[in-house]
Motif scaffolding. Structure first.
Motif, PDB file in Angstrom:
ATOM      1  N   PHE A 247      41.007  41.438  47.597  1.00 38.39           N
ATOM      2  CA  PHE A 247      41.326  40.256  48.384  1.00 38.39           C
ATOM      3  C   PHE A 247      41.996  40.636  49.705  1.00 38.39           C
ATOM      4  O   PHE A 247      42.883  39.964  50.171  1.00 38.39           O
ATOM      5  N   LEU A 250      43.703  38.586  53.179  1.00 38.69           N
ATOM      6  CA  LEU A 250      44.096  37.213  52.882  1.00 38.69           C
ATOM      7  C   LEU A 250      45.574  36.981  53.152  1.00 38.69           C
ATOM      8  O   LEU A 250      46.067  35.873  53.044  1.00 38.69           O
ATOM      9  N   ALA A 256      45.332  30.891  49.332  1.00 37.09           N
ATOM     10  CA  ALA A 256      44.348  31.941  49.544  1.00 37.09           C
ATOM     11  C   ALA A 256      43.317  32.063  48.438  1.00 37.09           C
ATOM     12  O   ALA A 256      42.149  32.267  48.723  1.00 37.09           O
ATOM     13  N   MET A 257      43.738  31.944  47.219  1.00 34.47           N
ATOM     14  CA  MET A 257      42.800  32.206  46.133  1.00 34.47           C
ATOM     15  C   MET A 257      43.090  31.269  44.958  1.00 34.47           C
ATOM     16  O   MET A 257      44.247  31.003  44.664  1.00 34.47           O
ATOM     17  N   ASP A 275      37.749  32.378  46.555  1.00 39.01           N
ATOM     18  CA  ASP A 275      38.486  32.290  47.811  1.00 39.01           C
ATOM     19  C   ASP A 275      37.522  32.002  48.956  1.00 39.01           C
ATOM     20  O   ASP A 275      36.310  31.969  48.761  1.00 39.01           O
TER      21      ASP A 275
END
Ligand code: ATP
Ligand code: MG
Length: 572
Positions: A247, A250, A256-257, A275
């Motif tokens: 990730f 980010l 973000a996720m 995401d």
């Protein structure tokens, strides 16, 4: 041209005023003419007429003004109602858009769930899920992790927009309670992972999220929704770096996720991570709601596929076991028939051996005496010789018959098979050379010493070499090759010739006692070999090609040690 409607009352008004004016003027003039001078009478009558008209006009205008006021009021009301109507129309349109969106979403979900339920192949289902997440829920990247309860891990299984090697690195121990993905599994509800990167990952419960935690009551979940806990602890596990890589980029982005559990039958069997790395679009509540609806379907499809897979594997295993049992039964049956036949032959041969051996030794000793008494030059000498040779052959046959019927008991010693072969070849060297056969040896010099009965093994190899020499007699190309080798379990001896080959329908029969295609053969050679090798817990196989040659492969177990054999002997 048609007269406008508003002019009609105006015209009547003008006529009426004129008439009233005329009447007042006439009345006052007549009355005043009688009492006053003409000038004064006219002046006063005009004045009265004007006052009358003014009063009349005031009355009329009041009436008109009242009507206009009423009209203005109703227009205002009308405008207000129109405004309200427009507002509710706009609201309706908005709701309509939302409903259409929902309908589309439901249709999509339905299509995806139908696609998911149309197959039981787990990989295809996972692909359909990822496709749905990308195309219909508009996320840039997605990873499906599955729970492996047996090994205590959550593993990355399939992904979209994430490199394969990073996915295979994604293996999180279920014991890592601080890990946000483990938390998603343990709590059975979705989380937003607010920041991913060097600073670790921070969990944030989506505000007003109405997803019920597994096992919690509705009141509890309402309370949770109203005051959502925010987890500050970053991951401390060794996997942190890996998430960081996956990730990457980010850092600093809010929402973000999203980590959403894949639930089926009150059990979390995986996690869907999504995401928007490329678009940077924040993950909204609405996105999460759609994700949860979607993952509920996905979780069920995954569970079904897994169950189907387990069942399939179980039934395959069962079928395999049945096949194996059938094969073993067939072999045991064949073995039984073989043993029964051998037992019958055995009984016969014991009787024959008993009955024949004594007269045979009498014949041999008589023949020997006559042979000695007969002069060298006497032509009868060759007959006495012949009698003795034939008696020897008969003796050998009787001995072979007894060997084939009795279970050979190998006297095991640790010995190198290459040495046994070299010894046989030393004895047979002459015979091989005389037959015009070319001998090739390919002996594996790294063979370990194994437990064998050297005398019995010699008998086997000798039998096979003799067969090869006999069957190559009429062949142009006479090549005999002896090779040794090994694999994990067996040591192998390969004896190959360039003889006529064995037809496929005879390849099993050659090991049966008394099967022979030789005019003078007893058909006991390979039967004895088979029994000796079986007594060593080994096996004999053959490869043969017509008109090219035959190879007999003798396999002997490698792992038998003297100690084990002795223990077995004691147990026995
Ligand atoms: N190397 C070979 N090439 C072709 N056929 C073979 C070979 N070895 C064995 N056979 C076939 O297998 C049969 C059985 O062999 P086995 O050694 O048991 O008996 P035999 O050689 O016929 O008789 P005996 O060994 O008692 O003299 C042979 O008759 C022959 O048909
Ligand atoms: Mg033979």
């Amino acid at each position: 041209m048609k007269e406008p409607t508003y002019l009609r009352p105006l015209r009547w008004l003008t006529i009426s005023i004129f008439l009233v004016m005329l009447v007042v003027y006439r009345l006052t003039e007549n009355y005043l003419n009688r009492n006053l001078s003409t000038g004064w009478a006219t002046f006063l009558s005009v004045t009265f007429s004007l006052i009358g008209i003014a009063i009349l006009l005031i009355l009329v205008f009041r009436l008109i003004y009242g009507q206009i006021w009423k009209l203005t009021l109703s227009q205002k009301k009308h405008e207000e109602t129109a405004g309200l109507f427009k507002k509710s129309k706009d609201e309706l349109e908005e709701k309509n858009i939302v409903i259409t969106q929902k309908m589309n979403e439901l249709k999509t979900l339905d299509r995806i769930s139908r696609a998911m339920s149309s197959t039981m192949d787990l990989d295809r289902i996972l692909n359909t899920i990822l496709e749905g997440v990308a195309k219909h829920l508009n996320f840039d990247r997605a990873i499906i992790c599955l729970v492996n309860e047996k090994q205590g891990f959550i593993e990355g299984r399939q992904a979209m927009g994430v490199a394969g090697e990073l996915l295979s690195d994604l293996k999180i121990p279920l014991a890592d309670g601080q890990n946000p993905i483990v938390k998603t599994v343990k709590d059975g509800r979705p989380y937003i992972i607010a920041r991913v990167g060097e600073g670790g990952m921070h969990l944030q419960e989506p505000v007003s999220h109405q997803v019920r935690r597994l096992g919690s009551t509705q009141e509890e979940s309402k309370a949770e929704v109203n005051s959502p806990p925010i987890y500050q602890g970053g991951t401390t596990s060794s996997q942190e770096r890996t998430y960081g890589e996956i990730f990457a980029g980010l850092e600093g982005k809010v929402n973000a996720m999203a980590s959403v559990p894949l639930v089926a039958k009150e059990r979390v069997n995986g996690v869907l991570l999504v995401d928007n790395l490329h678009s940077g679009r924040p993950i909204e509540e609405e996105d999460l709601r759609s994700l949860v609806t979607f993952t509920n379907q996905a979780g069920l499809a995954i569970e079904n596929a897994r169950l189907y897979d387990t069942e399939k594997r179980f039934s395959e295993e069962l079928r395999h076991q049945v096949e194996l049992a059938k094969k073993e039964l067939k072999e045991a049956q064949a073995h039984l028939i073989h043993s029964e036949r051998l037992a019958a032959v055995g009984e016969m041969s014991v009787i024959v051996a008993h009955e024949v051996r004594n007269p045979m030794s009498s014949i041999r000793s008589c023949a020997q005496r006559i042979h000695k008494a007969v002069e060298e030059k006497d032509p009868n000498k060759k007959y006495t010789n012949y009698i003795m040779q034939e008696v020897d052959r008969l003796e050998r046959i009787v001995k072979d018959m007894l060997t084939v019927t009795r279970q050979p008991k190998p006297n095991l010693v640790e010995e190198n098979v290459n040495r046994v072969i070299e010894e046989i070849l030393l004895h047979m060297d002459d015979e091989i050379r005389k037959s015009g056969t070319v001998l090739t040896k390919e002996l594996d010099q790294n063979l370990p010493a194994i437990l064998i009965d050297p005398a019995l093994l010699k008998q086997v190899i000798l039998n096979m070499i003799q067969n090869a020499l006999i069957f190559m007699q009429d062949r142009e190309k006479k090549e005999l090759k002896i090779a040794t080798g090994q694999d994990k379990r067996f040591l192998q001896i390969r004896i190959s010739d360039t003889g006529p080959g064995i037809p496929a329908h005879n390849r099993k029969k050659v090991f049966e006692p008394f099967f022979s295609t030789k005019p003078q053969g007893t058909g006991l050679g390979l039967a004895i070999c088979q029994r000796i090798i079986l007594a060593h817990k080994g096996k004999i196989e053959l490869e043969s090609e017509m008109d090219k040659g035959t190879t007999f492969i003798v396999s002997l177990p490698m792992k038998r040690t003297r100690k084990k054999e002795e223990e077995k002997g004691l147990e026995g």
